[in-house]
Design an enzyme around this catalytic site. Structure first.
Site, PDB file in Angstrom:
ATOM      1  N   GLU A  41       0.929  -1.139   0.198  1.00  0.00           N
ATOM      2  CA  GLU A  41       0.142   0.089  -0.049  1.00  0.00           C
ATOM      3  C   GLU A  41       0.921   1.137  -0.123  1.00  0.00           C
ATOM      4  O   GLU A  41       1.759   1.332   0.707  1.00  0.00           O
ATOM      5  CB  GLU A  41      -0.937  -0.111   1.458  1.00  0.00           C
ATOM      6  N   ARG A  67      -3.263  19.905  13.675  1.00  0.00           N
ATOM      7  CA  ARG A  67      -3.167  18.766  12.913  1.00  0.00           C
ATOM      8  C   ARG A  67      -4.339  17.729  12.837  1.00  0.00           C
ATOM      9  O   ARG A  67      -4.469  16.977  13.770  1.00  0.00           O
ATOM     10  CB  ARG A  67      -1.746  17.938  13.232  1.00  0.00           C
ATOM     11  N   ALA A  79       7.249  24.645   7.997  1.00  0.00           N
ATOM     12  CA  ALA A  79       7.531  23.625   7.005  1.00  0.00           C
ATOM     13  C   ALA A  79       6.304  23.917   5.925  1.00  0.00           C
ATOM     14  O   ALA A  79       5.325  24.585   6.322  1.00  0.00           O
ATOM     15  CB  ALA A  79       7.439  22.192   7.641  1.00  0.00           C
ATOM     16  N   GLU A  95       8.356  29.461   3.216  1.00  0.00           N
ATOM     17  CA  GLU A  95       7.639  28.939   3.945  1.00  0.00           C
ATOM     18  C   GLU A  95       7.884  29.589   5.260  1.00  0.00           C
ATOM     19  O   GLU A  95       7.221  30.018   6.194  1.00  0.00           O
ATOM     20  CB  GLU A  95       7.755  27.451   4.184  1.00  0.00           C
ATOM     21  N   GLU A  99       5.186  31.726   7.482  1.00  0.00           N
ATOM     22  CA  GLU A  99       4.621  31.127   8.771  1.00  0.00           C
ATOM     23  C   GLU A  99       4.957  31.897   9.751  1.00  0.00           C
ATOM     24  O   GLU A  99       4.465  32.013  10.943  1.00  0.00           O
ATOM     25  CB  GLU A  99       4.918  29.779   8.977  1.00  0.00           C
ATOM     26  N   GLY A 118       8.074   3.166   4.935  1.00  0.00           N
ATOM     27  CA  GLY A 118       7.453   1.906   4.707  1.00  0.00           C
ATOM     28  C   GLY A 118       6.092   1.967   3.727  1.00  0.00           C
ATOM     29  O   GLY A 118       5.718   0.927   3.145  1.00  0.00           O
ATOM     30  N   GLU A 141      -4.222  31.055   3.589  1.00  0.00           N
ATOM     31  CA  GLU A 141      -5.721  31.484   3.813  1.00  0.00           C
ATOM     32  C   GLU A 141      -6.148  30.538   4.890  1.00  0.00           C
ATOM     33  O   GLU A 141      -6.917  30.409   5.630  1.00  0.00           O
ATOM     34  CB  GLU A 141      -6.418  31.801   3.015  1.00  0.00           C
TER      35      GLU A 141
END
Lengths: 185, 185
Positions: A41, A67, A79, A95, A99, A118, A141
């Site tokens: 996957e 997050r 980041a 960035e 930020e 992985g 935004e």
């Protein structure tokens, strides 16, 4: 023919699952070195850049950010994702300013690494930024962040408390400590 | 009510995309702090454990492994996914022995971090393993690895050459170097 052919997994078939704004997902069937087959996957991502910004008074500039995958805020070095065709250094400069409002006079590459090899191909390029001058932050935004400046000891406390809790910021913390240990030694 | 409510993103709706063996994928629509909405592409993962194994003669035990998302081999510290309900320490002990054959007399937690919190909830628990005794490795039947033992200098060279190139191993490398710098200092 490579000297690591005994580890190679050949693709037999590849099934696209999802094509989004940030990630693509697919499932590959592979031929293993022992002749068996397995499913892999795989998440494709365009890559990202992170910046370890160190102020002239030796503080690390970090952002607190919600997050969604974690359903919580954590404290991270600045980041952002690479735009198509964008150079990592240009992305780092963009960035950091967006930020935090900081502009740096010097950028030094620290490391480039896959975040989770992985299942994902996301690569993250990390720079150390020094010679910082403060301007105005201009977040995207749909981006909401609190900017903090922390000493090494405060950063360690945030790591202990689980507020610094992502790979790039742990790399940055240990690398910064490493630099300080060398300079003291 | 938390002091970081001004950063919170409330879920409006959630669309399941994929339910695999290793990852699940969904797309959430969220309400942003400014009242706008946005999509969040999210990968769920059960979490994993990694081990920084340091031998009595001060070498790091690493494995070379083919990573399908990258279509190449890289050199990593031993690691593996958590089984449902498994304690991270038990997983660390299992994975170290399976992949390298080493059994450790001491495990010390180093860090726990999210590998890529922008799109994934995968958490990685990293332990330092010392007091190593060598036995037989027993890799999973679909896992093929070469075991290496490297000095700090050799590990830095592998990082420079891009063979050490994943988040957990870069964290391990800097953490190990910090330990050595402290011991020397």
């Amino acid at each position: 023919m490579s000297k690591y052919d005994h580890l190679y997994e050949k693709t037999i078939s590849s099934q696209p699952i999802y094509d989004g704004r940030i990630i693509k997902v697919k499932v590959d069937e592979v031929l293993l070195p022992n002749g068996n087959t397995a499913k892999r996957e795989i998440v494709n991502h365009q890559g990202a850049v992170a910046v370890l910004p160190i102020t002239d008074d030796n503080k690390m500039v970090v952002v607190r950010q919600f997050r969604k995958p974690l359903e919580r805020t954590i404290v991270e070095i600045p980041a952002g994702k690479l735009e198509p065709g964008e150079e990592p250094l240009a992305c780092a400069m963009r960035e950091l300013e967006e930020e935090t409002g900081y502009v740096a006079s010097q950028y030094t590459p620290l490391s480039s690494f896959y975040t989770s090899p992985g299942f994902a191909d996301e690569i993250l390029h990390v720079f150390v930024a020094t010679g910082l001058k403060k301007g105005e932050s201009k977040p995207d935004e749909d981006e909401f962040v609190d900017v903090l400046e922390v000493t090494l000891e405060e950063a360690h406390a945030l790591h202990q408390s689980g507020e610094i809790r992502d790979a790039k910021t742990v790399v940055a913390l240990f690398a910064w400590e490493n630099k300080m240990l060398r300079e003291r030694g």
